[in-house]
Enzyme design. Structure first.
Site, PDB file in Angstrom:
ATOM      1  N   HIS A 183      48.620  15.977  27.600  1.00  0.00           N
ATOM      2  CA  HIS A 183      47.305  15.713  28.183  1.00  0.00           C
ATOM      3  C   HIS A 183      47.197  16.570  29.451  1.00  0.00           C
ATOM      4  O   HIS A 183      48.210  16.862  30.094  1.00  0.00           O
ATOM      5  CB  HIS A 183      47.253  14.222  28.537  1.00  0.00           C
ATOM      6  CG  HIS A 183      45.926  13.726  29.011  1.00  0.00           C
ATOM      7  ND1 HIS A 183      45.459  13.925  30.286  1.00  0.00           N
ATOM      8  CD2 HIS A 183      44.971  12.986  28.382  1.00  0.00           C
ATOM      9  CE1 HIS A 183      44.267  13.351  30.418  1.00  0.00           C
ATOM     10  NE2 HIS A 183      43.946  12.777  29.280  1.00  0.00           N
ATOM     11  N   GLN A 263      50.172   6.545  26.522  1.00  0.00           N
ATOM     12  CA  GLN A 263      49.822   6.100  25.165  1.00  0.00           C
ATOM     13  C   GLN A 263      50.939   5.289  24.521  1.00  0.00           C
ATOM     14  O   GLN A 263      50.894   5.022  23.320  1.00  0.00           O
ATOM     15  CB  GLN A 263      49.509   7.312  24.276  1.00  0.00           C
ATOM     16  CG  GLN A 263      48.310   8.113  24.721  1.00  0.00           C
ATOM     17  CD  GLN A 263      47.007   7.318  24.679  1.00  0.00           C
ATOM     18  OE1 GLN A 263      46.919   6.275  24.045  1.00  0.00           O
ATOM     19  NE2 GLN A 263      45.995   7.808  25.374  1.00  0.00           N
ATOM     20  N   LYS A 286      44.868   1.319  29.792  1.00  0.00           N
ATOM     21  CA  LYS A 286      45.237   1.606  28.396  1.00  0.00           C
ATOM     22  C   LYS A 286      46.192   0.554  27.850  1.00  0.00           C
ATOM     23  O   LYS A 286      46.703   0.685  26.747  1.00  0.00           O
ATOM     24  CB  LYS A 286      45.877   2.992  28.304  1.00  0.00           C
ATOM     25  CG  LYS A 286      44.896   4.130  28.617  1.00  0.00           C
ATOM     26  CD  LYS A 286      45.560   5.463  28.433  1.00  0.00           C
ATOM     27  CE  LYS A 286      44.806   6.599  29.070  1.00  0.00           C
ATOM     28  NZ  LYS A 286      43.594   6.994  28.358  1.00  0.00           N
ATOM     29  N   CYS A 424      41.009  15.977  26.354  1.00  0.00           N
ATOM     30  CA  CYS A 424      41.762  16.393  27.556  1.00  0.00           C
ATOM     31  C   CYS A 424      43.127  16.946  27.180  1.00  0.00           C
ATOM     32  O   CYS A 424      44.127  16.716  27.891  1.00  0.00           O
ATOM     33  CB  CYS A 424      41.922  15.236  28.545  1.00  0.00           C
ATOM     34  SG  CYS A 424      40.374  14.656  29.192  1.00  0.00           S
TER      35      CYS A 424
HETATM   36  N1  PLP Z   1      48.340  11.063  29.692  1.00  0.00           N
HETATM   37  C1  PLP Z   1      47.942  10.740  28.458  1.00  0.00           C
HETATM   38  C2  PLP Z   1      48.865  10.963  27.296  1.00  0.00           C
HETATM   39  C3  PLP Z   1      46.673  10.198  28.255  1.00  0.00           C
HETATM   40  O1  PLP Z   1      46.267   9.884  27.012  1.00  0.00           O
HETATM   41  C4  PLP Z   1      45.827  10.015  29.383  1.00  0.00           C
HETATM   42  C5  PLP Z   1      44.457   9.507  29.209  1.00  0.00           C
HETATM   43  O2  PLP Z   1      43.871   9.550  28.152  1.00  0.00           O
HETATM   44  C6  PLP Z   1      46.306  10.348  30.633  1.00  0.00           C
HETATM   45  C7  PLP Z   1      47.560  10.877  30.751  1.00  0.00           C
HETATM   46  C8  PLP Z   1      45.468  10.157  31.864  1.00  0.00           C
HETATM   47  O3  PLP Z   1      45.304   8.792  32.113  1.00  0.00           O
HETATM   48  P1  PLP Z   1      44.378   8.283  33.305  1.00  0.00           P
HETATM   49  O4  PLP Z   1      43.055   8.960  33.121  1.00  0.00           O
HETATM   50  O5  PLP Z   1      44.313   6.811  33.111  1.00  0.00           O
HETATM   51  O6  PLP Z   1      45.043   8.675  34.583  1.00  0.00           O
END
Ligand code: PLP
Length: 471
Positions: A183, A263, A286, A424
């Site tokens: 991500h 995740q 999440k 993303c």
């Molecule tokens: N890392 C992973 C694998 C994600 O799926 C996400 C969000 O979808 C994030 C990081 C970022 O999470 P947050 O926006 O809650 O900081």
């Protein structure tokens, strides 16, 4: 306060008591709601017993699932006249009543700033906040609550490590290894660190199934490697990375490992001690918790060596005009007033997950995943990307001749929430030759019937049957 406001307060208190009776019980250890013992114990990468390729039966009964679903008030909503089918759990999960109620209850009965002030509410709020830290430590197998830092979410946790540990340990000529699956939250902070320090970012490739190429990883590791950053579960492909094995290899090369667990935490057993990683980052929203709160787990010795990320109140021991002495971790990394109520709510979410049993959740979601894959496989033109041997409940696909946003919009008309776009994680989509794709992502509160409805709706959409009014 006006009469109306007073009425409103009484109403909320009454409703909270009615909907969330468990909050008004003793807040001690909660008994498991489903009696069957949780057979799965986390080991190096999640599981000591291999999962069956095609589980014939669901390990949670329809009654178990109905009980879990009834914990989520929003699942009774309708969208466009259809029952809401929430298949966007990778973006955010819905919230159980116990978490909503805990937030409500905090504001109704305990609200205060914490760690300051010698009054009853400050003590109550501080106790709830620190109790939440302990519950989260227990959920992820952390050795001590002191290794749990409250942050805004995964993104902030990773930025904290990049800024603080990065300042301590990374300089020109060093290397940071990041998988192709990441991500943007586990990529951009490392790019920024490399730009600041003159270190180099190296890409660990994935194979055609979406699995980390371990041979390539091995050959990339060297004495120059200072940090390895890897997601436990890919938010696009659902790949479960061999994080414990990767950590062992990195440690032998002298590098530290950050695992992005955004995740993973609400979908499988996570044991940071068994994985052996140095940092583990995840987001409350999440894992059935509130938004605006997340966790950085850090190995105690590392956290103690790391400089503060931000300065301000709460994180200092003593301040003179010339210099400041900082508190030990985790408070050193919690400058200012954080999301106190959200942290308390996240503690409740951690207990909720423990009650259900993360091993049980993984097995159930795996059965849902197999059902979805089997059903989608037969849809003409549909291509699923990511076919890892270890995979969690995420299906990402495109359909030849259809635009991803259009598919999501058409599903929405039928009450089905999925996500379309680049998720993303543009590098991994590019790896599979895509700019965007549709993603359905499951949670323990989804049912096999919802999967069937989703697949049938997609099939009708691509079969050209006119169940959809023109957009
Ligand atoms: N890392 C992973 C694998 C994600 O799926 C996400 C969000 O979808 C994030 C990081 C970022 O999470 P947050 O926006 O809650 O900081």
């Amino acid at each position: 306060m006006t009469i109306n406001e007073r009425d409103m307060t009484a109403f909320i208190a009454r409703e909270a008591r009615r909907y969330f009776p468990e909050l008004y019980r003793d807040d001690g250890p909660e008994p498991p709601r489903i009696a069957t013992p949780d057979a799965i114990r986390p080991v190096w990468n999640g599981f000591e017993t291999p999962l069956p390729a095609r589980p014939a039966t669901y390990n949670l009964t329809p009654r178990d699932i109905e009980a879990i679903r009834s914990d989520f008030p929003i699942l009774k909503e309708t969208v466009n006249g259809r029952p809401l089918v929430w298949l966007d759990n990778a973006a955010t999960t819905q919230k159980p009543a116990c978490v909503i109620g805990r937030l409500c209850d905090f504001y109704l009965r305990e609200n205060s700033n914490i760690h300051r002030g010698a009054h009853a509410l400050a003590r109550a709020a501080t106790e709830s906040y620190e109790q939440a830290r302990g519950r989260i430590a227990a959920l992820i197998g952390a050795p001590s609550p002191d290794t749990i830092v409250f942050v805004r979410g995964t993104t902030e946790a990773i930025n904290l490590v990049a800024a603080s540990y990065g300042q301590l340990a990374v300089s020109a000529g060093d290397e940071i290894l990041v998988t192709e699956l990441e991500h943007h939250a586990n990529l951009v902070p490392w790019q920024l660190l490399c730009r600041r320090t003159g270190a180099a970012l190296r890409r660990i490739p994935v194979d055609d199934a979406g699995q980390v190429d371990m041979a390539a990883y091995r050959s990339l590791l060297s004495p120059r490697t200072k940090i390895v950053a890897v997601s436990h579960v890919s938010n696009v492909l659902g790949t479960v990375a061999p994080v414990a094995e990767m950590t062992g290899m990195a440690h032998r090369a002298g590098a530290v490992v950050l695992v992005d667990g955004a995740q993973a935490v609400s979908h499988m057993p996570v044991d940071v001690s068994a994985i052996g990683c140095d940092f583990y980052a995840f987001s409350g929203h999440k894992m059935f918790g509130p938004t605006g709160i997340g966790i950085l787990y850090g190995r105690q010795a590392l956290l103690e060596a790391m400089p503060p990320y931000q300065g301000g109140g709460n994180m200092i021991d003593q301040v003179t005009f010339e210099e400041s002495r900082y508190k030990p971790p985790p408070h050193r990394f919690e400058a200012g007033t954080g999301s106190i109520a959200a942290a308390v709510g996240l503690g409740r979410a951690a207990s909720y997950l423990s009650e259900i049993g993360p091993g049980r959740v993984y097995r159930y979601e795996y059965a849902l995943l197999n059902r979805a894959v089997d059903a989608l496989r037969n849809i003409p033109g549909l291509r699923i990307i990511g076919n890892a041997a270890e995979k969690s409940g995420i299906v990402t696909f495109d359909i030849a001749g259809y635009d991803s946003d259009d598919i999501a919009a058409r599903l929405d008309r039928e009450g089905i929430a999925v996500r379309a776009g680049h998720h993303c994680a543009q590098p991994v989509l590019k790896r599979f030759g895509l700019e965007k794709a549709v993603r359905a992502s499951f949670a323990v509160n989804n049912t096999p019937e919802e999967i069937d409805y989703f697949a049938d709706t997609l099939r009708q959409l691509t079969g050209g049957m006119r169940i959809f009014p023109a957009i």
